[in-house]
Motif scaffolding. Structure first.
Motif, mmCIF file in Angstrom:
data_model
loop_
_atom_site.group_PDB
_atom_site.id
_atom_site.type_symbol
_atom_site.label_atom_id
_atom_site.label_comp_id
_atom_site.label_asym_id
_atom_site.label_seq_id
_atom_site.Cartn_x
_atom_site.Cartn_y
_atom_site.Cartn_z
ATOM 1 N N HIS A 1 -22.635 -48.893 -26.897
ATOM 2 C CA HIS A 1 -22.401 -47.717 -26.063
ATOM 3 C C HIS A 1 -21.229 -46.909 -26.602
ATOM 4 O O HIS A 1 -20.157 -47.459 -26.880
ATOM 5 C CB HIS A 1 -22.129 -48.172 -24.629
ATOM 6 C CG HIS A 1 -22.203 -47.088 -23.630
ATOM 7 N ND1 HIS A 1 -21.146 -46.254 -23.363
ATOM 8 C CD2 HIS A 1 -23.220 -46.694 -22.817
ATOM 9 C CE1 HIS A 1 -21.492 -45.395 -22.429
ATOM 10 N NE2 HIS A 1 -22.757 -45.641 -22.076
ATOM 11 N N LYS A 2 -21.439 -45.607 -26.733
ATOM 12 C CA LYS A 2 -20.446 -44.738 -27.356
ATOM 13 C C LYS A 2 -19.136 -44.706 -26.568
ATOM 14 O O LYS A 2 -18.057 -44.819 -27.142
ATOM 15 C CB LYS A 2 -21.005 -43.323 -27.488
ATOM 16 C CG LYS A 2 -20.126 -42.391 -28.315
ATOM 17 C CD LYS A 2 -20.732 -41.018 -28.428
ATOM 18 C CE LYS A 2 -21.651 -40.971 -29.624
ATOM 19 N NZ LYS A 2 -22.186 -39.616 -29.891
ATOM 20 N N LYS A 3 -19.205 -44.563 -25.250
ATOM 21 C CA LYS A 3 -17.984 -44.465 -24.443
ATOM 22 C C LYS A 3 -17.347 -45.824 -24.189
ATOM 23 O O LYS A 3 -16.136 -45.970 -24.263
ATOM 24 C CB LYS A 3 -18.287 -43.785 -23.103
ATOM 25 C CG LYS A 3 -18.597 -42.316 -23.226
ATOM 26 C CD LYS A 3 -18.852 -41.704 -21.868
ATOM 27 C CE LYS A 3 -19.243 -40.250 -21.998
ATOM 28 N NZ LYS A 3 -19.582 -39.670 -20.693
ATOM 29 N N ASP B 1 -27.814 -40.122 -29.026
ATOM 30 C CA ASP B 1 -26.472 -39.533 -28.973
ATOM 31 C C ASP B 1 -25.499 -40.376 -28.160
ATOM 32 O O ASP B 1 -24.293 -40.203 -28.272
ATOM 33 C CB ASP B 1 -26.537 -38.128 -28.356
ATOM 34 C CG ASP B 1 -27.256 -37.144 -29.257
ATOM 35 O OD1 ASP B 1 -27.383 -37.420 -30.460
ATOM 36 O OD2 ASP B 1 -27.684 -36.093 -28.747
ATOM 37 N N GLU B 2 -26.019 -41.274 -27.315
ATOM 38 C CA GLU B 2 -25.164 -42.085 -26.453
ATOM 39 C C GLU B 2 -24.711 -43.376 -27.127
ATOM 40 O O GLU B 2 -23.957 -44.142 -26.533
ATOM 41 C CB GLU B 2 -25.903 -42.410 -25.157
ATOM 42 C CG GLU B 2 -26.242 -41.180 -24.351
ATOM 43 C CD GLU B 2 -27.014 -41.500 -23.091
ATOM 44 O OE1 GLU B 2 -26.739 -42.544 -22.483
ATOM 45 O OE2 GLU B 2 -27.880 -40.691 -22.732
ATOM 46 N N GLU C 1 -32.893 -44.118 -25.096
ATOM 47 C CA GLU C 1 -31.766 -44.727 -25.797
ATOM 48 C C GLU C 1 -32.174 -45.605 -26.971
ATOM 49 O O GLU C 1 -31.377 -45.826 -27.875
ATOM 50 C CB GLU C 1 -30.908 -45.520 -24.816
ATOM 51 C CG GLU C 1 -30.198 -44.619 -23.823
ATOM 52 C CD GLU C 1 -29.248 -45.360 -22.915
ATOM 53 O OE1 GLU C 1 -28.983 -46.558 -23.154
ATOM 54 O OE2 GLU C 1 -28.761 -44.742 -21.958
ATOM 55 N N SER C 2 -33.406 -46.117 -26.952
ATOM 56 C CA SER C 2 -33.851 -46.976 -28.056
ATOM 57 C C SER C 2 -34.635 -46.206 -29.110
ATOM 58 O O SER C 2 -34.717 -46.639 -30.253
ATOM 59 C CB SER C 2 -34.723 -48.118 -27.530
ATOM 60 O OG SER C 2 -35.983 -47.626 -27.102
#
Length: 175
Positions: free
Chosen positions: A63-65, A141-142, A94-95
């Motif tokens: 996860h980016k964040k 992007d996430e 997301e995948s």
């Protein structure tokens, strides 16, 4: 039927985690907007653990964040008709994997966890999905990364909530 109504029905029908299930139902009863990110008291989210076709690996996202390896998932959106649809949409987005199939039997687990302000809680309804043979993933992007992990590798990279979701999913697969 609204997404809110579907969530209430899904939670009422969910067997297991009785105290936590009631916490979810109480939250929705107190917060008619409890399905949406704008509800600062907390909101329902939908996630899905992606299992490979051979049932030996899981696809996790870095996860980016949060910078943690997690299952796919996130916030419900106005176009979501059911919690299952929201979880499946999040997993596909997301995948990058097309043709995911929800494991039958409804949610696999519930996981309530704190999140930073302005909101306070995610009331995550967790599903599992199976990828088709030869599935090819694509980083969204996430995510910082997206990777398949053997079942026995998950505890080394992910937190306890993902490990518990995997254990519950494996139990569902063996039934």
């Amino acid at each position: 039927m609204s997404l809110y109504d579907d969530a209430v029905l899904v939670l009422k029908g969910y067997e297991g985690q009785e105290e936590l299930r009631q916490t979810y139902l109480d939250h929705l009863a107190s917060h008619p907007d409890g399905m949406w990110k704008a509800c600062h008291a907390g909101h329902i989210t939908a996630s899905a653990l992606v299992i490979d076709a051979e049932h030996g690996r899981v696809l996790l996202t870095l996860h980016k964040k949060l910078r943690m390896w997690l299952q796919m998932g996130g916030h419900c959106e106005p176009g979501d008709i059911t919690l299952e649809a929201a979880a499946l949409r999040e997993a596909e987005e997301e995948s990058g994997v097309e043709g995911l199939t929800l494991l039958p039997g409804g949610p696999v687990r519930l996981d309530r966890h704190p999140i930073p302000a302005p909101c306070h809680w995610h009331y995550d309804v967790q599903y599992a999905v199976v990828a088709p043979p030869g599935a090819v993933q694509a980083i969204s992007d996430e995510s910082l990364d997206l990777r398949w992990f053997a079942y026995d590798e998950v505890a080394d990279v992910a937190d306890g909530s993902v490990v518990r979701l995997l254990e519950a999913t494996r139990a569902r697969l063996s039934n």
